[in-house]
Design an enzyme around this catalytic site. Structure first.
Site, PDB file in Angstrom:
ATOM      1  N   GLY A  46      -6.609  -6.274   2.516  1.00  0.00           N
ATOM      2  CA  GLY A  46      -5.294  -6.309   3.154  1.00  0.00           C
ATOM      3  C   GLY A  46      -4.710  -7.697   3.304  1.00  0.00           C
ATOM      4  O   GLY A  46      -3.549  -7.940   2.951  1.00  0.00           O
ATOM      5  N   ARG A 100       0.823  -1.217   0.000  1.00  0.00           N
ATOM      6  CA  ARG A 100       0.000   0.000   0.000  1.00  0.00           C
ATOM      7  C   ARG A 100       0.856   1.267   0.000  1.00  0.00           C
ATOM      8  O   ARG A 100       0.444   2.289  -0.558  1.00  0.00           O
ATOM      9  CB  ARG A 100      -0.949  -0.015   1.202  1.00  0.00           C
ATOM     10  CG  ARG A 100      -2.137  -0.945   1.001  1.00  0.00           C
ATOM     11  CD  ARG A 100      -3.053  -0.969   2.199  1.00  0.00           C
ATOM     12  NE  ARG A 100      -4.294  -1.671   1.884  1.00  0.00           N
ATOM     13  CZ  ARG A 100      -5.170  -2.066   2.789  1.00  0.00           C
ATOM     14  NH1 ARG A 100      -4.948  -1.841   4.068  1.00  0.00           N
ATOM     15  NH2 ARG A 100      -6.279  -2.694   2.434  1.00  0.00           N
ATOM     16  N   GLY A 145     -12.847  -3.347   2.170  1.00  0.00           N
ATOM     17  CA  GLY A 145     -14.277  -3.057   2.263  1.00  0.00           C
ATOM     18  C   GLY A 145     -14.784  -2.269   1.072  1.00  0.00           C
ATOM     19  O   GLY A 145     -15.876  -2.528   0.549  1.00  0.00           O
ATOM     20  N   LYS A 188     -15.904 -13.602   9.357  1.00  0.00           N
ATOM     21  CA  LYS A 188     -17.329 -13.490   9.675  1.00  0.00           C
ATOM     22  C   LYS A 188     -18.223 -13.332   8.448  1.00  0.00           C
ATOM     23  O   LYS A 188     -17.926 -12.545   7.565  1.00  0.00           O
ATOM     24  CB  LYS A 188     -17.555 -12.303  10.606  1.00  0.00           C
ATOM     25  CG  LYS A 188     -16.957 -12.484  11.988  1.00  0.00           C
ATOM     26  CD  LYS A 188     -17.311 -11.311  12.876  1.00  0.00           C
ATOM     27  CE  LYS A 188     -16.824 -11.533  14.302  1.00  0.00           C
ATOM     28  NZ  LYS A 188     -17.200 -10.396  15.176  1.00  0.00           N
TER      29      LYS A 188
END
Length: 390
Positions: free
Chosen positions: A346, A36, A369, A193
């Site tokens: 990531g 990044r 996201g 999740k």
């Protein structure tokens, strides 16, 4: 979307505030993967070559606002950036009273997540950021799905607000790839999740030909298919939602292939002993931490025949060597596939770097996201404000 671009601005003598995404993994002051940071260089170097001075801001980790700790500091990031730019990059905590900076200079504001009001998109904080610059540049695709003071409020009040080289390239590449993808379209969505990725799973079930799930998400889907997963990470309350996703994609002739063999341990630890089992052999004391070789081969075959592959999330605990083989097999299969491949997030970037396939992925997105919400078709607030300012 129509927005102003950094490359269209007159920059000589200007103070340019760039919101970058340098949220990299740092352990004991050592950066694990600098992808990044390197991805942000294009905009920074463009400004410096044009005679501007540069102020950078980024977040790092998930600190508590107003409670700085040594591990929250951007010092390791600034040190790496100093090496890459071949010029000193100082971290400034006390920036509210202004910054002295000459043309060609680069400084970095301390971790923006430490500022009170950052996550709540505080108006006053946005104005304070904006007062530092002549031009605000958003180059942080990874945070574009959040309206925060350093991505949204600042763009409202800066004299000029535009998209950086990386942000513009991300939006153009992803848009181009997803408007008319080559089929079969295979999506890989993995993570701890289901709850954090439920809406993207439901959305992708309407669009893709095969939906591969991994990690804790796969465990929840195994539960939905009546399998025993022992004490593995899962969300039993979302079994019904997982069943709906499976039914939706099967009704369209696709599938959610689930592992037939898994690698288990009795505990989550770096030195845990790994045991290969058929899914039907998992006991109540087992913890599923990776997929087995048969499952990995099945997924590799799906990827080999794909036209487009979208990948977000590792299949197992790839940080531990004994539980890394499933993710490695998938990464190598995507690298060898003729499909157009897009990878983002990531942990995905870390896995790609670890397994040495960076150069063989068609497009690597810096977003996690934001990458998922873009795939889902949601508006990204930090991009919408740039369009509004244009």
């Amino acid at each position: 979307m129509q927005f102003k671009k950094l490359t269209e601005q007159k920059l000589a003598g200007q103070r340019v505030l760039i919101r970058v995404d340098m949220n990299v993994p740092v352990k004991n002051g050592v950066i694990g993967d600098d992808t990044r940071i390197r991805a942000s260089l294009a905009s920074i170097e463009h400004c410096l070559h044009a005679g501007a001075s540069v102020i950078l801001m980024t977040h790092l980790g998930r600190p508590t606002e107003g409670e700085p700790k040594p591990e929250d500091s951007l010092a390791p990031v600034a040190a790496r950036l100093t090496e890459l730019l071949h010029k000193p990059v100082a971290v400034i905590s006390d920036w509210q009273n202004g910054i002295e900076l000459s043309a060609g200079g680069v400084v970095m504001l301390e971790n923006v997540r430490l500022n009170k009001g950052e996550k709540k998109n505080n108006d006053a904080l946005g104005r304070a950021y904006a007062s530092l610059c002549d031009i605000f540049v958003n180059d942080a695709f990874g945070t574009a799905h959040r309206a925060e003071a350093s991505t949204h409020a600042v763009a409202q009040y800066a004299p000029i607000a535009c998209a950086g080289v990386l942000l513009a390239a991300e939006l153009e590449a992803l848009g181009k790839a997803l408007q008319a993808p080559a089929h079969p379209l295979v999506a890989i969505v993995a993570g701890s999740k289901v709850s954090t990725k439920l809406t993207i799973l439901e959305s992708l079930a309407d669009k893709v030909d095969q939906l591969i799930v991994g990690g804790g998400i796969a465990n929840t889907f195994l539960l939905a298919e009546g399998k025993n997963i022992g004490k593995s990470l899962a969300e039993a309350e979302l079994v019904g939602e997982a069943k709906k996703v499976i039914e939706k994609i099967r009704a369209r002739g696709g599938n959610v292939p689930l592992p037939s063999d898994v690698v288990c341990a009795s505990e989550f630890a770096e030195n845990a002993e790994d045991t290969l089992k058929n899914v039907s052999e998992v006991t109540r004391d087992d913890m599923i931490l990776d997929i087995g070789p048969n499952s990995a081969r099945e997924l590799a075959d799906i990827v080999a025949n794909a036209g487009t592959v979208v990948w977000n999330g590792p299949l197992g605990v790839f940080e531990f060597e004994q539980f890394s083989h499933g993710t490695r097999a998938l990464a190598e299969a995507i690298a060898e596939s003729k499909a157009f491949s897009i990878a983002g997030g990531g942990d995905t970037l870390s896995a790609i770097a670890k397994f040495g396939v960076t150069g063989q992925i068609s497009y690597i997105s810096t977003g996690g996201g934001a990458f998922l919400e873009f795939l889902e078709g949601k508006e990204l607030p930090a991009v919408a404000i740039l369009a509004a300012r244009a």
